[in-house]
Write an enzyme that holds these catalytic residues in place. Structure first.
Site, mmCIF file in Angstrom:
data_model
loop_
_atom_site.group_PDB
_atom_site.id
_atom_site.type_symbol
_atom_site.label_atom_id
_atom_site.label_comp_id
_atom_site.label_asym_id
_atom_site.label_seq_id
_atom_site.Cartn_x
_atom_site.Cartn_y
_atom_site.Cartn_z
ATOM 1 N N ALA A 19 0.773 -1.208 0.130
ATOM 2 C CA ALA A 19 0.096 -0.025 -0.097
ATOM 3 C C ALA A 19 0.938 1.141 -0.099
ATOM 4 O O ALA A 19 0.135 2.328 -0.026
ATOM 5 C CB ALA A 19 -1.086 0.015 1.119
ATOM 6 N N LEU A 21 2.774 2.510 2.276
ATOM 7 C CA LEU A 21 2.507 3.360 3.544
ATOM 8 C C LEU A 21 3.809 3.691 4.352
ATOM 9 O O LEU A 21 3.423 4.625 5.312
ATOM 10 C CB LEU A 21 1.739 2.083 4.557
ATOM 11 C CG LEU A 21 0.337 1.725 3.873
ATOM 12 C CD1 LEU A 21 -0.141 0.550 4.947
ATOM 13 C CD2 LEU A 21 -0.533 2.837 3.906
ATOM 14 N N ASN A 25 10.813 4.436 3.809
ATOM 15 C CA ASN A 25 11.190 3.121 3.397
ATOM 16 C C ASN A 25 11.033 3.117 1.762
ATOM 17 O O ASN A 25 9.716 3.088 1.418
ATOM 18 C CB ASN A 25 10.316 2.130 3.968
ATOM 19 C CG ASN A 25 10.218 0.623 3.784
ATOM 20 O OD1 ASN A 25 10.787 0.535 2.502
ATOM 21 N ND2 ASN A 25 9.715 -0.258 4.420
ATOM 22 N N SER A 28 8.803 -0.065 0.098
ATOM 23 C CA SER A 28 7.307 0.226 0.210
ATOM 24 C C SER A 28 7.033 1.345 -0.635
ATOM 25 O O SER A 28 5.830 1.185 -1.385
ATOM 26 C CB SER A 28 7.084 0.771 1.835
ATOM 27 O OG SER A 28 6.007 1.315 1.819
ATOM 28 N N GLU A 174 10.919 1.107 17.770
ATOM 29 C CA GLU A 174 10.646 -0.001 16.750
ATOM 30 C C GLU A 174 11.021 -1.154 17.030
ATOM 31 O O GLU A 174 11.462 -2.039 15.957
ATOM 32 C CB GLU A 174 11.037 0.743 15.577
ATOM 33 C CG GLU A 174 10.663 2.036 14.989
ATOM 34 C CD GLU A 174 9.357 1.973 14.257
ATOM 35 O OE1 GLU A 174 9.413 1.066 13.398
ATOM 36 O OE2 GLU A 174 8.550 2.992 14.221
ATOM 37 N N HIS A 250 15.531 1.761 9.513
ATOM 38 C CA HIS A 250 15.746 1.276 10.799
ATOM 39 C C HIS A 250 17.584 0.804 10.771
ATOM 40 O O HIS A 250 17.810 0.795 9.784
ATOM 41 C CB HIS A 250 15.248 0.001 10.968
ATOM 42 C CG HIS A 250 13.702 0.012 11.252
ATOM 43 N ND1 HIS A 250 12.889 -0.864 10.538
ATOM 44 C CD2 HIS A 250 13.041 0.875 12.061
ATOM 45 C CE1 HIS A 250 11.623 -0.637 11.131
ATOM 46 N NE2 HIS A 250 11.616 0.476 12.005
ATOM 47 N N CYS A 369 14.266 -8.724 9.348
ATOM 48 C CA CYS A 369 13.136 -7.997 9.641
ATOM 49 C C CYS A 369 11.859 -9.152 9.994
ATOM 50 O O CYS A 369 11.140 -8.915 10.700
ATOM 51 C CB CYS A 369 12.371 -7.221 8.470
ATOM 52 S SG CYS A 369 13.296 -6.073 7.692
HETATM 53 O O1 SUG Z 1 7.876 -0.778 8.924
HETATM 54 N N1 SUG Z 1 6.900 -1.977 5.636
HETATM 55 C C1 SUG Z 1 7.679 -1.862 6.944
HETATM 56 C C2 SUG Z 1 8.946 -2.696 6.840
HETATM 57 C C3 SUG Z 1 9.634 -3.092 8.187
HETATM 58 C C4 SUG Z 1 10.771 -3.727 8.151
HETATM 59 N N2 SUG Z 1 11.346 -4.026 9.325
HETATM 60 C C5 SUG Z 1 12.742 -3.922 9.640
HETATM 61 N N3 SUG Z 1 13.741 -3.274 8.940
HETATM 62 N N4 SUG Z 1 12.909 -4.371 11.050
HETATM 63 C C6 SUG Z 1 7.887 -0.473 7.566
HETATM 64 O O2 SUG Z 1 8.199 0.345 7.047
HETATM 65 C C7 SUG Z 1 5.168 -1.249 4.402
HETATM 66 C C8 SUG Z 1 3.710 -1.427 4.276
HETATM 67 C C9 SUG Z 1 3.211 -0.940 3.057
HETATM 68 O O3 SUG Z 1 3.628 -0.182 2.286
HETATM 69 O O4 SUG Z 1 2.190 -1.708 2.419
HETATM 70 C C10 SUG Z 1 5.496 -1.461 5.731
HETATM 71 O O5 SUG Z 1 4.860 -1.307 6.772
#
Ligand code: SUG
Length: 446
Positions: A19, A21, A25, A28, A174, A250, A369
């Site tokens: 999505a 979100l 990142n 994402s 986190e 992170h 992760c």
């Molecule tokens: O929190 N992605 C997660 C990825 C987490 C990775 N975790 C570590 N590095 N430990 C975040 O950014 C994306 C969801 C979306 O876009 O649909 C998301 O939440």
């Protein structure tokens, strides 16, 4: 029995989707609204768990959360039947709706911070679920995460569960994504290294300018206090704010530790030399292996794209270490060459295993992760809910369960389908029986 480190991987949920979100990142954002394959994602995750089990590791499974999050949508003013809530929310507030549909609980490195009993003042294993306040879709996770952890580590004699930190950006936490532990052996007291992105209460200190720093120093300090950690064995290190602005959202995207090894990029921290000196001083006489990867060897962007540092470093029965890396590392010649060379250096890391976790990588989640590490003594391990530990039988059962309940393909539009909500609830209800978790989901408690 010898002390062990158990990896608890998050099972990918039936509504796994992309999505876009997570600002900061890059993966994402790049994959926003792409079709996802929940079934393939869950099976990829199970393959990785089973492979580690077959390599002689003890492997655990953490249940996913129930999405769409109907309770939150109701809290936000949508009413009527569940199907009405889905329809109204997706029409009138599509962004809020997709946040309430995220299957992001699969990345259990963000589920909690865990301190093993050897480090804590009361000799118990401590768990603090992460509040994940920086992203609305993730801030919906901590309460149910707490219940999943309670049901998995359900024994007061050995395990202590804390409430997540106050839900405010000042205490943005986190979890294990910004925490690593260095030790001579899992059962011996270790150095707990907390990496934070900014100071919450002092805006004069360095901070990223473009993307958010999700973890604050004050949150890390609070977790260390809750867990009864000693100042003599705790280190707080600031992440390099410039790297956060380049997409290192992170610390576990740019550094990882295991036992006497810290594997990190040259630019990972703000004041690297002081941080390493403090870690070594507190660690004591035994020399740590600080494996630094220079920018000229692997540029930051290659490290981010391939998730070179979001690898798991695991210790095998013979004491040698193996790196569990995503296939993206193998496909990038710079990183693949580096990893090959690494195994021939004078460090404990001797092997690399590549795994296809592409469904997770597209949302910015690599192998590290997907797992929460819990170092335990033999007695503690026996006190864990045994249904959550991977075995040949559990693997077969979970594969069958995924094949029965998960869709092959999902678009963001499918999430408003009431039929999917029903499918998801029956899948998760059955899962709580397989893993013997009791009623952890809101829909089971009404
Ligand atoms: O929190 N992605 C997660 C990825 C987490 C990775 N975790 C570590 N590095 N430990 C975040 O950014 C994306 C969801 C979306 O876009 O649909 C998301 O939440």
């Amino acid at each position: 029995m010898k002390q062990v480190e158990v990896n608890f991987d998050g099972l990918v949920g039936p509504t796994h989707n992309y999505a876009g979100l997570s600002i900061g990142n890059v993966a994402s954002l790049n994959n926003a609204n792409a079709f996802s394959s929940p079934k393939q994602a869950a099976l990829q995750g199970l393959q990785k768990m089973k492979a580690l089990h077959d390599m002689g590791m003890i492997q655990g499974v953490l249940a996913p959360q129930a999405r769409p999050d109907i309770d939150t949508l109701r809290r936000l003013g949508f009413t009527g039947s569940d199907s009405n809530v889905l329809e109204q929310a997706s029409k009138r507030a599509p962004e809020v709706f997709s946040a309430c549909c995220s299957a992001s609980s699969m990345w259990t490195a963000n589920a909690a911070t865990v301190s093993p009993s050897a480090d804590t003042s009361n000799g118990k294993v401590h768990f603090t679920p992460a509040n994940l306040t920086n992203k609305f879709h993730r801030s919906l996770e901590p309460e149910v995460t707490g219940r999943i952890l309670q049901a998995t580590f359900d024994n007061d004699k050995y395990f202590q569960h804390h409430q997540h930190l106050p839900e405010n950006e000042h205490f943005g936490d986190e979890g294990a994504a910004n925490h690593t532990r260095l030790c001579s052996d899992y059962g011996h007291a270790g150095i707990e290294m907390f990496v934070y992105g900014r100071y919450a209460f002092d805006s004069s200190k360095p901070a990223p300018k473009k993307f958010p720093a999700r973890q604050t120093l004050e949150a890390s300090q609070a977790v260390a206090r809750l867990h009864g950690l000693s100042d003599d064995t705790t280190v707080f290190v600031q992440q390099n704010p410039d790297l956060i602005d380049q997409g290192v959202f992170h610390n576990d995207v740019i550094s990882v530790g295991n036992q006497n090894v810290l594997f990190y990029h040259e630019q990972a921290f703000l004041d690297t030399q002081n941080a390493l000196d403090e870690i070594q001083r507190k660690f004591g006489e035994q020399k740590l292996h600080f494996i630094q990867v220079d920018t000229k060897t692997v540029p930051v962007q290659d490290a981010i794209k391939t998730y070179l540092f979001n690898t798991q470093i695991i210790t095998m029965a013979n004491g040698e270490m193996t790196i569990i890396a995503p296939t993206e590392c193998e496909e990038n010649p710079i990183v693949a060459n580096y990893l090959q060379e690494l195994t021939s250096l004078n460090t404990p890391i001797k092997k690399v295993h590549y795994f296809d976790v592409k469904q997770s990588m597209r949302n910015g989640g690599g192998p590290a992760c997907l797992r929460l590490r819990v170092a335990m003594t033999g007695a503690e391990l026996e006190a864990v809910n045994q249904h959550t530990l991977m075995s040949d039988a559990v693997f077969v059962r979970l594969n069958k369960w995924v094949n029965k309940h998960y869709r092959d393909q999902l678009s963001v539009n499918d999430l408003r389908d009431a039929q999917l909500l029903d499918e998801t609830r029956s899948a998760l209800d059955e899962l709580t029986q397989i893993l013997n978790l009791g009623s952890i989901y809101p829909f089971q408690r009404q």
